[in-house]
Write a protein that holds these residues in place. Structure first.
Motif: not given
Lengths: 342, 290, 201
Positions: A50, A82-83, A297-298, A300, A302, C123-128
């Motif tokens: 990226q 998600s993610g 939260f999960q 990220l 990075n 840069e963020l997920s759906g939950g965020e």
């Protein structure tokens, strides 16, 4: 060719005949020991290059240390938020990641290491995808024709009509274009496409988003039937309830890795039978259970922690958890990645 | 049957060749195109008209150090003529492309916002212009206006907008129905506020990429229409004029008359084409990181 | 405060009726669920009540008066897909503050990290992202919140996190909440009463 045929024979002997359907839960609890997996994923990592700032490109690891196996006749649900990288897993298996992705680790199919060339050959033949979005249907082709093009041998028209009848799609549906279908019908068309292809492994990526209970049940029963005929199904979803309704085993994803793979029957009561604290928290957060969230939260991709990925949110966290990521181990017939699991 | 070690790495990045990523390539092509542009403009301004006046003593010279592109049948230095020609082409190209993009922006936004009738009319116009080959309509317009710089600029501007207008129309329509625009309306934001904050920022990249991609087309079509005799007048040192005049002398073996001006035109057009393509890929959110 | 939809009918041009003669009323502080199979018009009803669509027949009133045409709409809608509900070319801070400026305690309770404010949506997920959309919609001028499958795409933990905050804020600010969802268990858990759209037809 010489490689495929003996394996195929072996494969056929694993078929679980229809009469044994009632015994399937018992059968499959033992299954992993007797049967060789059709698909095995070991230490899979997927990273994307990226642009960070200006001209530099950085590698971003989205999936790390992922281990998974799936057997013929089994429904394995992959559950994660998600993610968490669950869709990317499907894309990695099928070899349809975008060109800025790098894959390391191994994916083997029927005991043979999958190369991108083999992935291309197996895609749509032995491994089929039921995609997340109805947009994967060709908008300009009647759906009957689309399903027929997926048929590899025999009478395509007959196969298509049979499969439509089985999934309660009216005969005139074959002459409709995708935009004329309701959400539930489109789902069933997508499933039909996978069914007639005669695939041995079907990967369903979030096949029932936002559908009501009836339609979900209908679509999922299609998968269960296929599995009972010996097809391996990987069901990717964020919804534990959906997963539990048909799955034999459930793999729980968190921040790009599997934290637990547990038999579906362990998801019961207050989650005492579960192994990983994240799985337990997920189970307890369901509205029909305690509806209790845990904070945080999960992480990220990075900003992944160096130790256990769940350590920042874990109540049991010990100093050692923050040091290195725990190794996977087998606990009570399930896989878990936690130092405390018993 | 070969045995396969299941633990071997599936796909590895190949041996690392210092390859430029797209952003770096874009910078390189931008710098190259800018230098080319600068060289042509400076050259056009600095080279005196003496070099392109008739000097019968140095007729028909093949390329040499003194005359890198050779000289023509009237003793004019071909290098100087090429640079002068490119300067003119550039001016015409930039003006025409800029007008064309403005037309596309205006019509695209009108089609998307002013209701069904206007949309139908503009869409019909787009289809009409797209169904006739550029060159034909360009010749017609340029011829009607009596040729010259004005004829060519108006002709190119009027023929090149449709494809970009269509892109902009679709983009604006999509943005207008986007959920975040609806939410903005529910927060009580005025239409003008939404247009400038939410919608325009999405069009700016389209605008610039459109400009960069249209420019080489405009230059090429200017040269083509001039070559065919419907464009700039023979007194003007345009590339199209040089090429058409040189055709007569090609059979006498004076290859340099057409070769170097043609090549120079090709390099300039291609470098802007590459730049435009790179920019186009970078603003595409799905492919921007590839 | 009372949000009312009276005899609402809806269809596109001359298409089939999506809604007909539908009546619904929500009072401040109430949490009401809408149930019904997919395609029964749950989402359309939510959009009409929030002023995103004009009803073909019938009317939507807030305390007896029609919804305001200009200015902040006291009926806010939160969508299913947060990725579409934020402008991809805006920093999260701008998106968050578009309608009002949520104070720190609401951000903290939703688990929105300060560092996220400087990020782009991709840069963020759906939950965020959905946490931002919820914070954005819970302004002081909001009197009704319509949650259209608001947590359908999220995992159970994030779903529970978000709903706890929404119910909490709704109680404090006396906001009426309409929960549009196909998940029976969620509606059962959240709502004071449930409207079955199918039964009304």
């Amino acid at each position: 060719m010489s490689l495929a045929s003996p394996i195929k024979k072996e494969q056929e002997s694993f078929h679980i005949p229809k009469q044994q359907k009632t015994q399937r839960v018992m059968k499959l609890a033992e299954a992993p020991k007797q049967i060789k997996p059709i698909l095995e994923v070991q230490d899979l990592a997927v990273s994307f290059s990226q642009y960070t700032e200006g001209l530099r490109q950085k590698e971003l690891e989205v999936i790390t240390n992922l281990n998974l196996s799936i057997h013929p006749g089994e429904v394995l649900a992959v559950v994660g938020s998600s993610g968490s990288g669950k869709s990317l897993l499907a894309h990695a298996i099928l070899g349809i990641l975008p060109s800025n992705a790098t894959v390391t680790g191994s994916i083997s199919y029927k005991g043979e290491n999958l190369t991108s060339k083999e992935q291309a050959a197996l895609r749509g033949q032995e491994i089929a995808l039921v995609p997340q979005s109805v947009n994967y249907l060709d908008p300009l082709m009647k759906v009957g024709k689309q399903v027929r093009t997926a048929v590899k041998q025999g009478d395509a028209i007959k196969a298509q009509r049979e499969v439509f009848a089985r999934y309660q799609l009216q005969p005139q549906v074959e002459n409709l274009f995708p935009f004329q279908l309701s959400g539930g019908m489109a789902r069933r068309v997508l499933v039909s496409t996978a069914v007639v292809s005669g695939a041995e492994l079907i990967i369903a990526d979030e096949p029932t988003p936002g559908l009501d209970a009836e339609v979900v049940k209908e679509a999922l029963n299609c998968f269960r039937e296929l599995a009972d005929k010996g097809v391996a199904i990987m069901l990717i979803t964020h919804d534990i309830e959906t997963a539990l309704s048909i799955a034999d085993r459930i793999a729980v994803f968190y921040a790009g890795t599997t934290v637990e793979v547990a038999p579906a029957k362990d998801f019961t009561g207050k989650g005492e039978a579960l192994r990983h604290p994240y799985t337990k928290a997920l189970w307890r957060a369901l509205p029909q259970n305690d509806f209790l969230p845990i904070p945080g939260f999960q992480p990220l991709p990075n900003a992944l922690p160096t130790g256990c990925l769940f350590e920042p949110r874990c109540q049991q966290a010990a100093p050692q958890c923050a040091m290195v990521q725990p190794k996977t181990r087998m606990v009570r017939n399930g896989m878990v990645r936690c130092n405390h699991a018993t | 049957m070969k045995s396969i070690d299941p633990t071997i790495v599936k796909k590895k990045t190949l041996i690392y060749i210092p390859k430029l990523n797209r952003r770096q390539r874009t910078i390189v092509s931008t710098v190259f195109a800018a230098m080319l542009l600068l060289a042509i403009i400076l050259g056009g301004l600095l080279i005196s008209n003496e070099r392109i006046t008739t000097n019968l003593e140095i007729r028909n010279l093949s390329p040499s150090l003194e005359h890198p592109f050779g000289t023509d049948w009237l003793g004019r230095d071909m290098f100087a003529r090429t640079i002068k020609g490119l300067t003119l082409s550039l001016g015409v190209g930039i003006t025409a492309a800029a007008f064309s993009v403005l037309i596309a922006l205006a019509l695209g936004m009108l089609a998307a916002t002013m209701g069904k009738r206007i949309d139908a009319l503009i869409s019909w116009l787009i289809d009409l212009f797209l169904s006739v080959p550029h060159l034909v309509s360009l010749i017609l317009i340029a011829f009607t206006l009596g040729g010259g710089v004005k004829g060519v600029v108006v002709g190119v501007a009027l023929t090149h907008w449709p494809s970009l207008a269509r892109v902009i129309r679709a983009e604006v329509m999509q943005l207008r129905s986007a959920e975040f625009v609806g939410i903005s309306r529910q927060f009580g934001k005025a239409s003008w506020w939404i247009a400038t904050r939410h919608i325009f920022p999405h069009l700016i990249p389209q605008f610039f990429v459109g400009l960069v991609l249209l420019f080489p087309h405009a230059v090429l079509h200017e040269a083509a229409v001039t070559f065919l005799g419907f464009g700039l007048s023979p007194q003007q040192p345009a590339i199209g004029i040089i090429l058409s005049e040189s055709m007569k002398y090609l059979s006498t073996g004076m290859w340099w008359l057409a070769f170097f001006p043609g090549l120079a035109l090709l390099i300039m057009v291609r470098s802007f084409d590459i730049l435009g393509d790179n920019l186009h890929m970078l603003i595409d959110p799905h492919r921007g990181h590839e | 405060m009372l949000l009312e939809g009276k005899n609402i009918g809806f269809r596109y041009d001359k298409g089939p009726w999506i809604l007909q003669d539908t009546n619904i009323a929500i009072e401040s502080g109430e949490v009401v669920g809408i149930m019904g199979p997919s395609g029964c018009g749950k989402t359309t009803l939510g959009r009409i009540l929030a002023g995103y669509e004009k009803p073909y027949e019938g009317s939507v009133t807030l305390n007896g008066a029609p919804l305001p045409q200009k200015g902040y709409n006291p009926v806010q809608l939160v969508f299913q897909h947060p990725e579409k509900a934020v402008n991809g070319r805006w920093h999260m801070a701008n998106t968050l503050n578009e309608g009002w400026e949520p104070h720190d305690d609401i951000l903290a309770s939703l688990g929105i990290e300060k560092a996220w404010l400087k990020r782009w949506p991709n840069e963020l997920s759906g939950g965020e992202l959905q946490r931002f959309c919820v914070a954005r919609a819970l302004g002081t001028k909001t009197q009704f919140l319509i949650a259209d499958e608001m947590t359908t795409m999220l995992d159970a933990i994030t779903q529970a996190q978000i709903w706890h905050v929404v119910l909490d804020v709704a109680k404090k600010q006396n906001i009426g909440v309409l929960v549009v969802s196909h998940e029976k268990n969620l509606i059962k858990r959240l709502c004071h009463r449930v409207v079955d759209l199918e039964a009304m037809k």
